[in-house]
Design a protein around this motif. Structure first.
Motif, short mmCIF file in Angstrom:
data_model
loop_
_atom_site.label_atom_id
_atom_site.label_comp_id
_atom_site.label_asym_id
_atom_site.label_seq_id
_atom_site.Cartn_x
_atom_site.Cartn_y
_atom_site.Cartn_z
N GLY A 43 0.79 -1.22 0.00
CA GLY A 43 0.00 0.00 0.00
C GLY A 43 0.82 1.27 0.00
N TYR A 44 2.07 1.18 -0.43
CA TYR A 44 2.94 2.35 -0.40
C TYR A 44 2.42 3.45 -1.32
N VAL A 45 2.37 4.67 -0.80
CA VAL A 45 1.99 5.85 -1.58
C VAL A 45 3.13 6.85 -1.47
N ALA A 46 3.71 7.19 -2.61
CA ALA A 46 4.86 8.08 -2.61
C ALA A 46 4.45 9.51 -2.27
N PRO A 47 5.32 10.26 -1.62
CA PRO A 47 5.05 11.68 -1.41
C PRO A 47 5.09 12.43 -2.73
N ARG A 48 4.43 13.56 -2.78
CA ARG A 48 4.41 14.34 -4.02
C ARG A 48 5.77 14.99 -4.24
N ALA A 49 6.32 14.77 -5.42
CA ALA A 49 7.61 15.37 -5.77
C ALA A 49 7.40 16.85 -6.14
N PRO A 50 8.45 17.66 -6.07
CA PRO A 50 8.32 19.06 -6.49
C PRO A 50 7.91 19.14 -7.96
N ARG A 51 7.11 20.15 -8.27
CA ARG A 51 6.62 20.34 -9.63
C ARG A 51 7.38 21.46 -10.33
N MET A 104 12.18 2.19 -7.33
CA MET A 104 11.53 3.50 -7.32
C MET A 104 11.10 3.88 -5.90
N ARG A 105 10.65 2.89 -5.14
CA ARG A 105 10.25 3.18 -3.77
C ARG A 105 11.44 3.70 -2.95
N ALA A 106 12.62 3.16 -3.22
CA ALA A 106 13.82 3.64 -2.53
C ALA A 106 14.10 5.10 -2.88
N LEU A 107 13.56 5.56 -4.01
CA LEU A 107 13.68 6.97 -4.42
C LEU A 107 12.45 7.78 -4.03
N GLU A 108 11.57 7.18 -3.22
CA GLU A 108 10.31 7.80 -2.79
C GLU A 108 9.42 8.12 -4.00
N ASP A 110 6.38 6.15 -6.71
CA ASP A 110 5.58 5.01 -7.12
C ASP A 110 5.08 5.27 -8.54
N LYS A 111 4.30 4.34 -9.07
CA LYS A 111 3.89 4.46 -10.47
C LYS A 111 3.10 5.75 -10.73
N GLU A 112 2.17 6.06 -9.85
CA GLU A 112 1.37 7.26 -10.06
C GLU A 112 2.23 8.52 -10.01
N GLU A 113 3.13 8.59 -9.04
CA GLU A 113 3.95 9.79 -8.93
C GLU A 113 4.95 9.89 -10.08
N LEU A 114 5.41 8.75 -10.59
CA LEU A 114 6.26 8.78 -11.79
C LEU A 114 5.48 9.35 -12.97
N GLU A 115 4.22 8.94 -13.11
CA GLU A 115 3.39 9.48 -14.19
C GLU A 115 3.13 10.97 -14.00
#
Length: 290
Positions: A43-51, A104-108, A110-115
């Motif tokens: 259930g990992y949800v990545a934090p939002r990266a800077p935009r 990718m999780r080690a880089l904080e 996930d798939k959604e945040e990558l997209e």
């Protein structure tokens, strides 16, 4: 060791290799069945990266509601870039190995945040190329994913563009080569429900296609106030600007939009009966109902 002994040993190694299964490099390993690249139950949800683009603008509308006209009017402003439909929701990231999600999780991420990062990069690239300050995406199907856009860009701004549902149904019916009335009404209802959710939930600028075509100066002045840019009269003369190619899948391509002139909106036919749900939407949006 004699030459004969070395030859026999080499021959033995070659024979062993011949009967053994071939070794496979990493590229030859089949991708796992989980094409999303995430582990079941994770259930990992990545934090939002800077935009790169902090506050893009999205036009939310039904199809056949005048969003291309609105796009070219906005794109005629010296500070606003409004390209053709960008279809960001169709840009996906494929995590092709079972360990990719872990990496990718080690880089904080996930798939959604990558997209989301990919979408943001595309928006930023287009904005930088234009040399302008504000970017607008008018892709109508964005209406169906507005909650995800809001997650991706919490500071995004929204223009909710309404049109009488009956007029949308009529326009779609005319555009389709073999129209299915029931399917068209269902499609318009699907868009309408999501659009109304956005209208009631977001702090958006709400306008109608009918107002845009009837009084374009007043309507675009209100838009400019919302976007915090000065109004420019050149917005009303969009035919003198380059807006790219008008073709299917990228927006309206009809002779009306190609004319370079703002033309009156086609009204809804009062004799055409709509399903109760579409009537309710029209009423909620301020359209008169017989």
């Amino acid at each position: 060791m004699s030459a004969i002994g070395k030859g026999l040993r080499r021959r033995g190694r070659l024979m062993a290799q011949a009967v053994s299964p071939p070794r496979r490099g990493l590229d030859a390993v089949p991708a796992p069945r989980d094409t999303e690249g995430s582990r079941a139950g994770d259930g990992y949800v990545a934090p939002r990266a800077p935009r790169l683009v902090d506050s893009p603008v999205f036009v939310l509308s039904c199809v056949r509601s005048g969003s291309t006209l609105l796009r070219v009017l906005l794109n005629s402003h010296s500070s606003i870039r409004a390209p053709h439909e960008m279809h960001l929701r169709t840009l996906h990231v494929h995590l092709s190995r079972d360990f990719t999600a872990d990496a990718m999780r080690a880089l904080e991420l996930d798939k959604e945040e990558l997209e989301h990062t990919l979408w943001d990069r595309v928006m930023h690239l287009e904005l930088a190329r234009s040399g302008k300050q504000i970017i607008v995406d008018k892709t109508p199907p964005n209406t169906l994913i507005w909650p995800r856009l809001h997650r991706c860009w919490p500071n995004a701004r929204y223009i909710v563009l309404l049109r009488h549902p009956g007029a949308v149904v009529a326009s779609l019916t005319d555009r389709r080569t073999d129209p299915d009335p029931e399917q068209i009404r269902a499609e318009v209802l699907d868009y309408g429900v999501r659009l109304d959710e956005a209208r009631r939930t977001l702090d958006a600028h709400v306008m109608t296609y009918e107002d845009l075509t009837a009084d374009p100066e007043r309507t675009t002045r209100g838009l400019c106030d919302y976007l915090d840019v000065p109004w420019e009269s050149a917005m009303l003369d969009y035919g003198k600007k380059d807006h790219g190619t008008f073709r299917p899948q990228l927006g309206d391509w009809s002779p009306t939009i190609r004319s370079g002139r703002i033309q009156p909106a086609r009204p809804a036919d009062p004799k055409v009966e709509l399903p109760p749900q579409l009537d309710e939407l029209a009423k909620a949006w301020g359209y008169p109902i017989d």
